[in-house]
Design a protein around this motif. Structure first.
Motif, PDB file in Angstrom:
ATOM      1  N   LEU A  14      15.315  15.218 -20.096  1.00  0.00           N
ATOM      2  CA  LEU A  14      15.698  15.648 -19.096  1.00  0.00           C
ATOM      3  C   LEU A  14      15.035  16.181 -17.559  1.00  0.00           C
ATOM      4  CD1 LEU A  14      18.435  15.075 -17.898  1.00  0.00           C
ATOM      5  CD2 LEU A  14      18.963  17.494 -18.421  1.00  0.00           C
ATOM      6  N   ILE A  15      14.012  16.674 -18.006  1.00  0.00           N
ATOM      7  CA  ILE A  15      13.456  17.412 -16.992  1.00  0.00           C
ATOM      8  C   ILE A  15      12.309  15.763 -16.924  1.00  0.00           C
ATOM      9  CG2 ILE A  15      11.592  18.985 -15.722  1.00  0.00           C
ATOM     10  CD1 ILE A  15      12.553  21.137 -17.486  1.00  0.00           C
ATOM     11  N   LEU A  16      11.528  15.587 -17.384  1.00  0.00           N
ATOM     12  CA  LEU A  16      10.844  14.957 -16.974  1.00  0.00           C
ATOM     13  C   LEU A  16      10.963  13.391 -16.913  1.00  0.00           C
ATOM     14  CD1 LEU A  16       8.416  15.298 -20.033  1.00  0.00           C
ATOM     15  CD2 LEU A  16       7.650  15.650 -17.580  1.00  0.00           C
ATOM     16  N   VAL A  17      12.514  12.568 -16.845  1.00  0.00           N
ATOM     17  CA  VAL A  17      12.984  11.850 -15.427  1.00  0.00           C
ATOM     18  C   VAL A  17      13.128  12.777 -14.509  1.00  0.00           C
ATOM     19  CG1 VAL A  17      15.066  10.106 -15.826  1.00  0.00           C
ATOM     20  CG2 VAL A  17      13.662  10.880 -18.136  1.00  0.00           C
ATOM     21  N   LEU A  18      14.284  13.419 -14.775  1.00  0.00           N
ATOM     22  CA  LEU A  18      14.244  14.352 -13.067  1.00  0.00           C
ATOM     23  C   LEU A  18      13.235  14.117 -11.874  1.00  0.00           C
ATOM     24  CD1 LEU A  18      17.375  16.342 -13.860  1.00  0.00           C
ATOM     25  CD2 LEU A  18      17.646  14.418 -13.293  1.00  0.00           C
ATOM     26  N   VAL A  19      12.242  15.042 -12.643  1.00  0.00           N
ATOM     27  CA  VAL A  19      11.334  14.882 -11.606  1.00  0.00           C
ATOM     28  C   VAL A  19      10.677  13.653 -10.867  1.00  0.00           C
ATOM     29  CG1 VAL A  19       9.084  16.291 -11.006  1.00  0.00           C
ATOM     30  CG2 VAL A  19      10.589  17.041 -12.700  1.00  0.00           C
ATOM     31  N   PRO A  20      10.349  12.566 -11.363  1.00  0.00           N
ATOM     32  CA  PRO A  20       9.895  11.589 -10.950  1.00  0.00           C
ATOM     33  C   PRO A  20      11.300  10.776 -10.031  1.00  0.00           C
ATOM     34  CG  PRO A  20      10.072  11.077 -12.792  1.00  0.00           C
ATOM     35  CD  PRO A  20      10.424  12.629 -13.077  1.00  0.00           C
ATOM     36  N   LEU A  21      12.099  10.699  -9.880  1.00  0.00           N
ATOM     37  CA  LEU A  21      12.899  10.390  -9.849  1.00  0.00           C
ATOM     38  C   LEU A  21      13.428  11.055  -7.916  1.00  0.00           C
ATOM     39  CD1 LEU A  21      16.113   9.602 -11.669  1.00  0.00           C
ATOM     40  CD2 LEU A  21      14.792   8.078 -10.857  1.00  0.00           C
ATOM     41  N   LEU A  22      13.214  12.499  -8.423  1.00  0.00           N
ATOM     42  CA  LEU A  22      14.039  13.266  -6.614  1.00  0.00           C
ATOM     43  C   LEU A  22      12.870  13.464  -6.329  1.00  0.00           C
ATOM     44  CD1 LEU A  22      15.624  16.152  -8.508  1.00  0.00           C
ATOM     45  CD2 LEU A  22      16.321  14.009  -7.403  1.00  0.00           C
ATOM     46  N   VAL A  55       3.300  13.581  -9.902  1.00  0.00           N
ATOM     47  CA  VAL A  55       3.895  15.165 -10.689  1.00  0.00           C
ATOM     48  C   VAL A  55       4.076  14.628 -11.512  1.00  0.00           C
ATOM     49  CG1 VAL A  55       5.809  15.928  -9.659  1.00  0.00           C
ATOM     50  CG2 VAL A  55       4.684  15.001  -7.975  1.00  0.00           C
ATOM     51  N   THR A  56       4.377  13.524 -12.573  1.00  0.00           N
ATOM     52  CA  THR A  56       5.223  13.651 -13.702  1.00  0.00           C
ATOM     53  C   THR A  56       4.575  14.173 -14.581  1.00  0.00           C
ATOM     54  OG1 THR A  56       6.678  11.922 -13.539  1.00  0.00           O
ATOM     55  CG2 THR A  56       6.431  11.975 -15.509  1.00  0.00           C
ATOM     56  N   ALA A  57       3.065  13.813 -14.773  1.00  0.00           N
ATOM     57  CA  ALA A  57       1.691  14.243 -15.626  1.00  0.00           C
ATOM     58  C   ALA A  57       1.889  15.271 -15.360  1.00  0.00           C
ATOM     59  CB  ALA A  57       1.035  13.711 -15.375  1.00  0.00           C
ATOM     60  N   ALA A  58       1.850  16.420 -14.293  1.00  0.00           N
ATOM     61  CA  ALA A  58       1.236  17.492 -13.919  1.00  0.00           C
ATOM     62  C   ALA A  58       2.739  18.898 -14.620  1.00  0.00           C
ATOM     63  CB  ALA A  58       1.596  18.259 -12.499  1.00  0.00           C
ATOM     64  N   VAL A  59       3.753  18.295 -13.999  1.00  0.00           N
ATOM     65  CA  VAL A  59       5.456  19.007 -14.848  1.00  0.00           C
ATOM     66  C   VAL A  59       4.581  18.892 -15.929  1.00  0.00           C
ATOM     67  CG1 VAL A  59       7.811  18.126 -15.157  1.00  0.00           C
ATOM     68  CG2 VAL A  59       6.435  18.288 -12.427  1.00  0.00           C
ATOM     69  N   LYS A  99       0.904  -1.155  -0.191  1.00  0.00           N
ATOM     70  CA  LYS A  99       0.364   0.500  -0.285  1.00  0.00           C
ATOM     71  C   LYS A  99       1.086   1.232  -0.121  1.00  0.00           C
ATOM     72  CE  LYS A  99      -4.195  -1.670   1.623  1.00  0.00           C
ATOM     73  NZ  LYS A  99      -4.974  -1.960   3.407  1.00  0.00           N
ATOM     74  N   THR A 100       2.158   1.733   0.557  1.00  0.00           N
ATOM     75  CA  THR A 100       2.792   2.397   0.933  1.00  0.00           C
ATOM     76  C   THR A 100       3.269   2.353  -0.217  1.00  0.00           C
ATOM     77  OG1 THR A 100       2.956   1.678   3.474  1.00  0.00           O
ATOM     78  CG2 THR A 100       4.399   3.448   1.934  1.00  0.00           C
ATOM     79  N   LEU A 101       3.484   1.506  -1.396  1.00  0.00           N
ATOM     80  CA  LEU A 101       4.894   1.568  -2.480  1.00  0.00           C
ATOM     81  C   LEU A 101       3.728   2.070  -3.476  1.00  0.00           C
ATOM     82  CD1 LEU A 101       6.727  -1.930  -2.436  1.00  0.00           C
ATOM     83  CD2 LEU A 101       7.637   0.704  -2.073  1.00  0.00           C
ATOM     84  N   MET A 102       2.215   1.707  -3.251  1.00  0.00           N
ATOM     85  CA  MET A 102       1.501   2.389  -4.107  1.00  0.00           C
ATOM     86  C   MET A 102       0.676   3.796  -4.721  1.00  0.00           C
ATOM     87  SD  MET A 102       0.669  -0.705  -5.637  1.00  0.00           S
ATOM     88  CE  MET A 102       1.391  -1.632  -4.934  1.00  0.00           C
ATOM     89  N   LEU A 103       1.685   4.130  -2.782  1.00  0.00           N
ATOM     90  CA  LEU A 103       1.183   5.605  -2.876  1.00  0.00           C
ATOM     91  C   LEU A 103       2.137   6.436  -3.132  1.00  0.00           C
ATOM     92  CD1 LEU A 103      -0.658   7.810  -1.932  1.00  0.00           C
ATOM     93  CD2 LEU A 103       0.333   7.540   0.567  1.00  0.00           C
ATOM     94  N   LEU A 104       3.351   5.106  -3.944  1.00  0.00           N
ATOM     95  CA  LEU A 104       5.085   5.852  -4.090  1.00  0.00           C
ATOM     96  C   LEU A 104       4.838   5.788  -5.573  1.00  0.00           C
ATOM     97  CD1 LEU A 104       7.605   6.989  -4.005  1.00  0.00           C
ATOM     98  CD2 LEU A 104       7.933   5.024  -3.765  1.00  0.00           C
ATOM     99  N   THR A 105       3.830   5.249  -5.983  1.00  0.00           N
ATOM    100  CA  THR A 105       3.689   5.061  -7.388  1.00  0.00           C
ATOM    101  C   THR A 105       2.796   6.364  -7.737  1.00  0.00           C
ATOM    102  OG1 THR A 105       4.029   2.936  -7.000  1.00  0.00           O
ATOM    103  CG2 THR A 105       3.478   3.818  -9.322  1.00  0.00           C
ATOM    104  N   VAL A 106       2.161   6.719  -7.083  1.00  0.00           N
ATOM    105  CA  VAL A 106       0.693   7.259  -7.212  1.00  0.00           C
ATOM    106  C   VAL A 106       1.098   8.923  -7.080  1.00  0.00           C
ATOM    107  CG1 VAL A 106      -1.177   8.350  -7.054  1.00  0.00           C
ATOM    108  CG2 VAL A 106      -0.900   6.416  -7.070  1.00  0.00           C
ATOM    109  N   VAL A 107       2.186   9.627  -6.604  1.00  0.00           N
ATOM    110  CA  VAL A 107       2.823  10.758  -6.399  1.00  0.00           C
ATOM    111  C   VAL A 107       3.863  10.872  -7.320  1.00  0.00           C
ATOM    112  CG1 VAL A 107       4.994  11.935  -5.332  1.00  0.00           C
ATOM    113  CG2 VAL A 107       2.610  10.953  -3.849  1.00  0.00           C
ATOM    114  N   MET A 108       5.166   9.364  -7.879  1.00  0.00           N
ATOM    115  CA  MET A 108       5.781   9.781  -8.763  1.00  0.00           C
ATOM    116  C   MET A 108       4.923  10.390 -10.256  1.00  0.00           C
ATOM    117  SD  MET A 108       8.411   7.321  -8.261  1.00  0.00           S
ATOM    118  CE  MET A 108       9.419   7.174  -9.089  1.00  0.00           C
ATOM    119  N   MET A 109       3.685   9.151 -10.084  1.00  0.00           N
ATOM    120  CA  MET A 109       3.479   9.327 -11.637  1.00  0.00           C
ATOM    121  C   MET A 109       2.193  10.453 -11.615  1.00  0.00           C
ATOM    122  SD  MET A 109       3.664   6.791 -13.799  1.00  0.00           S
ATOM    123  CE  MET A 109       4.242   5.410 -13.788  1.00  0.00           C
TER     124      MET A 109
END
Length: 554
Positions: free
Chosen positions: A476-484, A122-126, A110-120
């Motif tokens: 490059l931005i779309l790669v760095l944003v989800p990673l950080l 934020v990347t879509a918003a960026v 569940k916690t890892l799922m939340l991590l995925t939702v946040v990364m995805m």
């Protein structure tokens, strides 16, 4: 005879036949040429994808780059062919992820799922913001989004949503190398930023579910004298099985009338973390060594097809008392496990049965054993699932001026997940053997990538010339944003340990090369487990987010 001779000597005018047949022959030749070039593109793309430089390879996505080159020189694949590839690929992904998707979602993941939702998210918003700032088209933006996340399902969803001739594959081809290399470099830098990750790897074990073990145990608990195995509740509670007993210095199958007695030596099968409790209840580990185990005669893999077994639990079947066999393990949807007493049998389950040869033969007849069933794909179920997925993908939901549909990527994915999760509806089995599923998925993916790449090949050079370095900067931005974002959220908000973070980030970025970089740095299976937990969710989210992103930009 005269009439026959006259018939043979009649003049024949072949010019009309040649006039009619020549265009048809030329058209057939063109079709054959296109098929040959298609498979040449796929083959060369696979060869390119296998080339590894510093541990980095393109995999199946190498087909895109060969197809872009082929498209630049005028080769094109029909969009209908690409659509067939999309549907096959996405549906097989769903079938493969279905058995573990919900289980992972509602367990530790569940916690890892939340991590995925946040990364995805934020990347879509960026991506949406960058499209506004740099005035990028929806097709280029969605392609960059898919490439940065190294997600071919996202590319499939975008291609299906956009009109023919779009530049989505151009954006994907530009961003994909950034996505692959970026994740690998990030993972390699992680131990430098957090040196304790190697220390954590030293204390982390293997599979959290535990490895399946076999232990020889000597019964010393006098309270068990005269009891049947079904009366020992710890066996059922810990999902362990007693499969054999030592007789005359050899391991023999458990007889139908078996009762426990002090001094017996039993072979126990179970997972680490569970089998220890059973050993403690029964007695102690045996020191007996070099036992003879007649595996070939006393063990058999049996594929279930009989309605007498399907839908019933092992507890209800009383297989030991009726047939003198023990079910040591079950393989279902490529997952092997030690069954509990209340485990329900599914159509197509592969049972590892232990017993005497005559008992095994009788049980195989009762189970309706057909060895080919384990390797067969029911084409009726396959066709029905594909049709249902395409129908679902065409349905549209409107919210005012905004309308949303799953499309030809989301629909088959959702149906595949549902069918893969349940595995069976009555007498109908939705399972697909792993080899067949992987073949269909790989064929569908490569055909789709060839179509998408060739379609974008005409505009690739002009688009790159027109946008210059803008596309590279956005990628490059779309790669760095989800990673950080993923690192900060997992470390300081979700409080995950570093090994889970490494695997979870690779899973959210759908980066198998990244996972390989993790496992080369640390000796632990925790990152792989986190990756496997997150990966199916990432596939679903990115497939659903891509058409939403396109709709917001349009």
């Amino acid at each position: 005879m005269k009439s026959d001779t006259m018939a043979l000597n009649l003049p024949v005018d072949y010019s009309a036949c040649i006039h009619v047949c020549a265009p048809e022959s030329r058209e057939r030749s063109r079709v054959i040429e296109k098929i040959v070039v298609l498979f040449a593109v796929i083959g060369l793309g696979q060869i390119l994808g296998r080339i590894s430089l510093w541990g980095v390879s393109l995999g199946a996505s190498g087909v895109v780059f060969v197809a872009l080159l082929a498209g630049h020189f005028g080769f094109h694949v029909s969009p209908e062919v690409g659509m067939v590839g999309v549907v096959l690929f996405i549906y097989c992904l769903g079938i493969g992820a279905g058995p573990s998707f919900l289980q992972m979602f509602f367990s530790r993941g569940k916690t890892l799922m939340l991590l995925t939702v946040v990364m995805m998210g934020v990347t879509a918003a960026v991506a949406w913001g960058l499209a506004r700032i740099f005035q990028l088209s929806p097709d280029l933006t969605s392609g960059l989004f898919a490439g940065a996340l190294t997600s071919t399902p996202a590319l499939a969803a975008a291609t299906e949503k956009l009109p023919a001739g779009s530049d989505v594959a151009v954006g994907f081809g530009i961003a994909y190398p950034f996505g692959v290399v970026g994740v690998i470099l990030f993972i390699q830098l992680l131990p430098r930023w957090f040196p304790e990750i190697k220390a954590a790897a030293g204390t982390a074990g293997g599979d959290p579910r535990g490895e399946i073990l076999r232990e020889l145990v000597q019964v010393t608990n006098a309270n068990l004298n005269g009891k049947r195995l079904r009366d020992v509740t710890v066996l059922a509670r810990m999902n362990c099985q007693v499969s054999r007993i030592i007789k005359d210095g050899q391991l023999r199958p458990i007889p139908a009338d078996f009762q426990l007695e002090v001094g017996q030596q039993l072979l126990i099968i179970g997972r680490t973390g569970q089998i220890e409790s059973v050993i403690e209840m029964l007695g102690v580990k045996s020191s007996e060594a070099q036992l003879v185990l007649d595996v070939e005669r006393q063990r058999r893999y049996i594929v279930v097809t009989s309605k007498e077994l399907v839908g019933r639990t092992l507890k209800d079947l009383h297989l030991l008392s009726r047939f003198g066999v023990t079910i040591a393990r079950i393989t279902r949807q490529d997952i092997e496990f030690v069954p509990a007493a209340n485990e329900m049998i599914h159509f197509g389950d592969i049972l590892r049965a232990v017993g005497e040869p005559d008992s095994l033969e009788a049980f195989a007849d009762y189970a309706g054993h057909r060895a080919r069933t384990a390797e067969e794909t029911d084409l009726v179920i396959l066709a029905g699932g594909l049709i249902l997925g395409m129908i679902l993908g065409r349905l549209s939901v409107s919210f005012g001026s905004f309308s949303f549909s799953l499309g030809m990527a989301g629909g088959p994915l959702l149906v595949g997940l549902i069918l893969g999760h349940f595995g069976q509806f009555g007498r109908l089995s939705t399972r697909m053997p792993r080899a067949g599923r992987l073949l269909l998925a790989e064929l569908g993916l490569t055909v789709f990538l060839a179509q998408a790449g060739s379609q974008a090949g005409d505009q690739f050079v002009s688009v790159v010339q027109q946008n210059g370095w803008t596309l590279c900067v956005v990628a490059l931005i779309l790669v760095l944003v989800p990673l950080l974002t993923g690192l900060l959220a997992a470390r300081y908000w979700l409080k995950l340990d570093l090994l889970e973070i490494a695997g979870g980030i690779c899973g959210a970025m759908t980066s198998t090369p990244g996972l390989g970089a993790v496992t080369s740095v640390v000796d632990s299976s925790v990152p792989a487990t986190s990756y496997a937990t997150v990966y199916p969710v990432a596939l679903v989210l990115v497939t659903l987010l891509t058409p939403i992103l396109i709709s917001l930009i349009s």
